[in-house]
Motif scaffolding. Structure first.
Motif, PDB file in Angstrom:
ATOM      1  N   GLU A 128      -3.795  -9.631   9.210  1.00  0.00           N
ATOM      2  CA  GLU A 128      -2.307  -9.613   8.556  1.00  0.00           C
ATOM      3  C   GLU A 128      -2.023 -11.131   7.758  1.00  0.00           C
ATOM      4  O   GLU A 128      -1.332 -11.186   6.746  1.00  0.00           O
ATOM      5  N   ILE A 133       2.379  -9.460   4.151  1.00  0.00           N
ATOM      6  CA  ILE A 133       3.093  -8.303   4.750  1.00  0.00           C
ATOM      7  C   ILE A 133       4.504  -8.490   5.202  1.00  0.00           C
ATOM      8  O   ILE A 133       4.685  -9.545   5.704  1.00  0.00           O
ATOM      9  N   TYR A 145       6.163  -3.830  -1.136  1.00  0.00           N
ATOM     10  CA  TYR A 145       4.767  -3.378  -0.478  1.00  0.00           C
ATOM     11  C   TYR A 145       3.574  -4.244  -1.040  1.00  0.00           C
ATOM     12  O   TYR A 145       2.417  -3.775  -1.226  1.00  0.00           O
ATOM     13  N   ASN A 148       0.350  -4.666   1.171  1.00  0.00           N
ATOM     14  CA  ASN A 148      -0.090  -3.499   1.476  1.00  0.00           C
ATOM     15  C   ASN A 148      -0.956  -3.225   0.258  1.00  0.00           C
ATOM     16  O   ASN A 148      -2.068  -2.624   0.403  1.00  0.00           O
ATOM     17  N   LYS A 152      -4.895  -2.583  -0.051  1.00  0.00           N
ATOM     18  CA  LYS A 152      -5.523  -1.542  -0.556  1.00  0.00           C
ATOM     19  C   LYS A 152      -6.593  -1.663  -1.555  1.00  0.00           C
ATOM     20  O   LYS A 152      -7.632  -1.208  -1.506  1.00  0.00           O
ATOM     21  N   GLU A 162      -9.401   2.715   3.738  1.00  0.00           N
ATOM     22  CA  GLU A 162      -8.218   2.376   4.426  1.00  0.00           C
ATOM     23  C   GLU A 162      -8.398   1.109   5.175  1.00  0.00           C
ATOM     24  O   GLU A 162      -9.246   0.819   5.894  1.00  0.00           O
ATOM     25  N   CYS A 175      -1.821   0.765   9.413  1.00  0.00           N
ATOM     26  CA  CYS A 175      -2.681   0.627   8.127  1.00  0.00           C
ATOM     27  C   CYS A 175      -1.713   0.059   6.994  1.00  0.00           C
ATOM     28  O   CYS A 175      -0.652  -0.121   6.830  1.00  0.00           O
ATOM     29  N   ALA A 176      -2.621  -0.031   5.762  1.00  0.00           N
ATOM     30  CA  ALA A 176      -1.830  -0.541   4.626  1.00  0.00           C
ATOM     31  C   ALA A 176      -0.735   0.488   4.187  1.00  0.00           C
ATOM     32  O   ALA A 176       0.207   0.219   3.650  1.00  0.00           O
ATOM     33  N   MET A 177      -1.125   1.634   4.161  1.00  0.00           N
ATOM     34  CA  MET A 177      -0.299   2.753   3.817  1.00  0.00           C
ATOM     35  C   MET A 177      -0.001   3.881   4.661  1.00  0.00           C
ATOM     36  O   MET A 177       0.630   4.936   4.360  1.00  0.00           O
TER      37      MET A 177
END
Length: 271
Positions: A128, A133, A145, A148, A152, A162, A175-177
């Protein structure tokens, strides 16, 4: 596609917002992404309750009731004549020169489903600290975001579906999404909410299904060095539902994951 923009239903090319809207200038807004199948929104009550909780926390006031919001969403579905797809409801603070007034902006975007992978997808574990983030306490589904989306894009460049984040303590977060799940010895593991992750709508449904299948559920702190010992792994979100995943030098037969997935899509179908 036709979208909803502050009381009007307009074609995508005519969808415009003010440059002074605080969603644009400050990212001051929240959103919900919902799926609909056979024109019916899945788990609408859960989505709308999370939305109104976010509005309350972020001090965004709207004049619309929950039933009025549902009417707007249903009209967007119907005027676009889509049986299944995704809705994104965005509510911002409104124009910054109108502070003190109830002048929030409401937008609804619609799109058909993207193709959901039918085979396990590859994930990549990312630190991270390499990405900006943003997590909120209390947790809200904010428009911010940046980190994120950066993750991605990084995964896309690596031909990976992912990312899975871990924090400075080498604990898996999310996860990112999407949300991440593991299974080991008939126990479903997923990162706990006290790590700052959002309580995903599909996440809660999957936890409920796992218990119905007599799996023990453990929302906890999962050390990064333990994931290689897991029997199964999958990711989830409103859009994809559940998709099995893997990473380099690890594989699975996804025995329980497939059972959870089957029941999840039964519930979506019979919503």
């Amino acid at each position: 596609m036709k979208y909803y923009i502050n009381g009007k239903y307009v074609k995508e090319k005519d969808a415009k917002i003010s440059i002074h809207d605080m969603g644009f200038s400050y990212g001051y807004g929240i959103f919900e992404t919902m799926r609909f199948d056979e024109k019916k929104i899945f788990a609408y009550a859960n989505h709308i309750n999370r939305l109104y909780n976010g509005l309350n926390i972020s001090k965004i006031k709207i004049n619309n009731s929950k039933s009025q919001i549902l009417s707007i969403l249903n009209k967007v579905i119907n005027i676009n004549n889509l049986d299944s797809g995704m809705l994104k409801l965005i509510i911002t603070k409104g124009k910054e020169n109108d502070l003190g007034k109830i002048n929030s902006s409401i937008f609804v975007i619609i799109k058909p489903f993207y193709e959901i992978p039918k085979i396990p997808v590859k994930v990549l574990y990312l630190d991270e600290k390499e990405f900006p983030i943003i997590r909120y306490n209390p947790a809200i589904k904010s428009m911010n975001y940046i980190g994120n989306i950066m993750a991605k894009e990084h995964c896309k460049s690596m031909n990976v579906f992912e990312s899975v984040f871990f924090n400075r303590d080498k604990i898996v977060t999310e996860c990112a999404m999407r949300n991440i799940f593991f299974i080991k010895n008939k126990v479903l593991y997923t990162p706990s909410l006290d790590l700052g992750i959002l309580a995903g709508i599909m996440r809660s449904v999957i936890i409920d299904i796992a218990r119905d299948l007599n799996l023990e559920v453990n929302e906890c702190k999962i050390p990064l060095n333990q994931v290689k010992l897991m029997d199964e792994a999958f990711i989830s979100s409103t859009g994809i539902g559940l998709v099995e995943c893997y990473w380099d030098n690890w594989k699975s037969d996804y025995h329980y994951s497939k059972r959870i997935k089957k029941e999840l899509f039964n519930r979506i179908k019979n919503n």
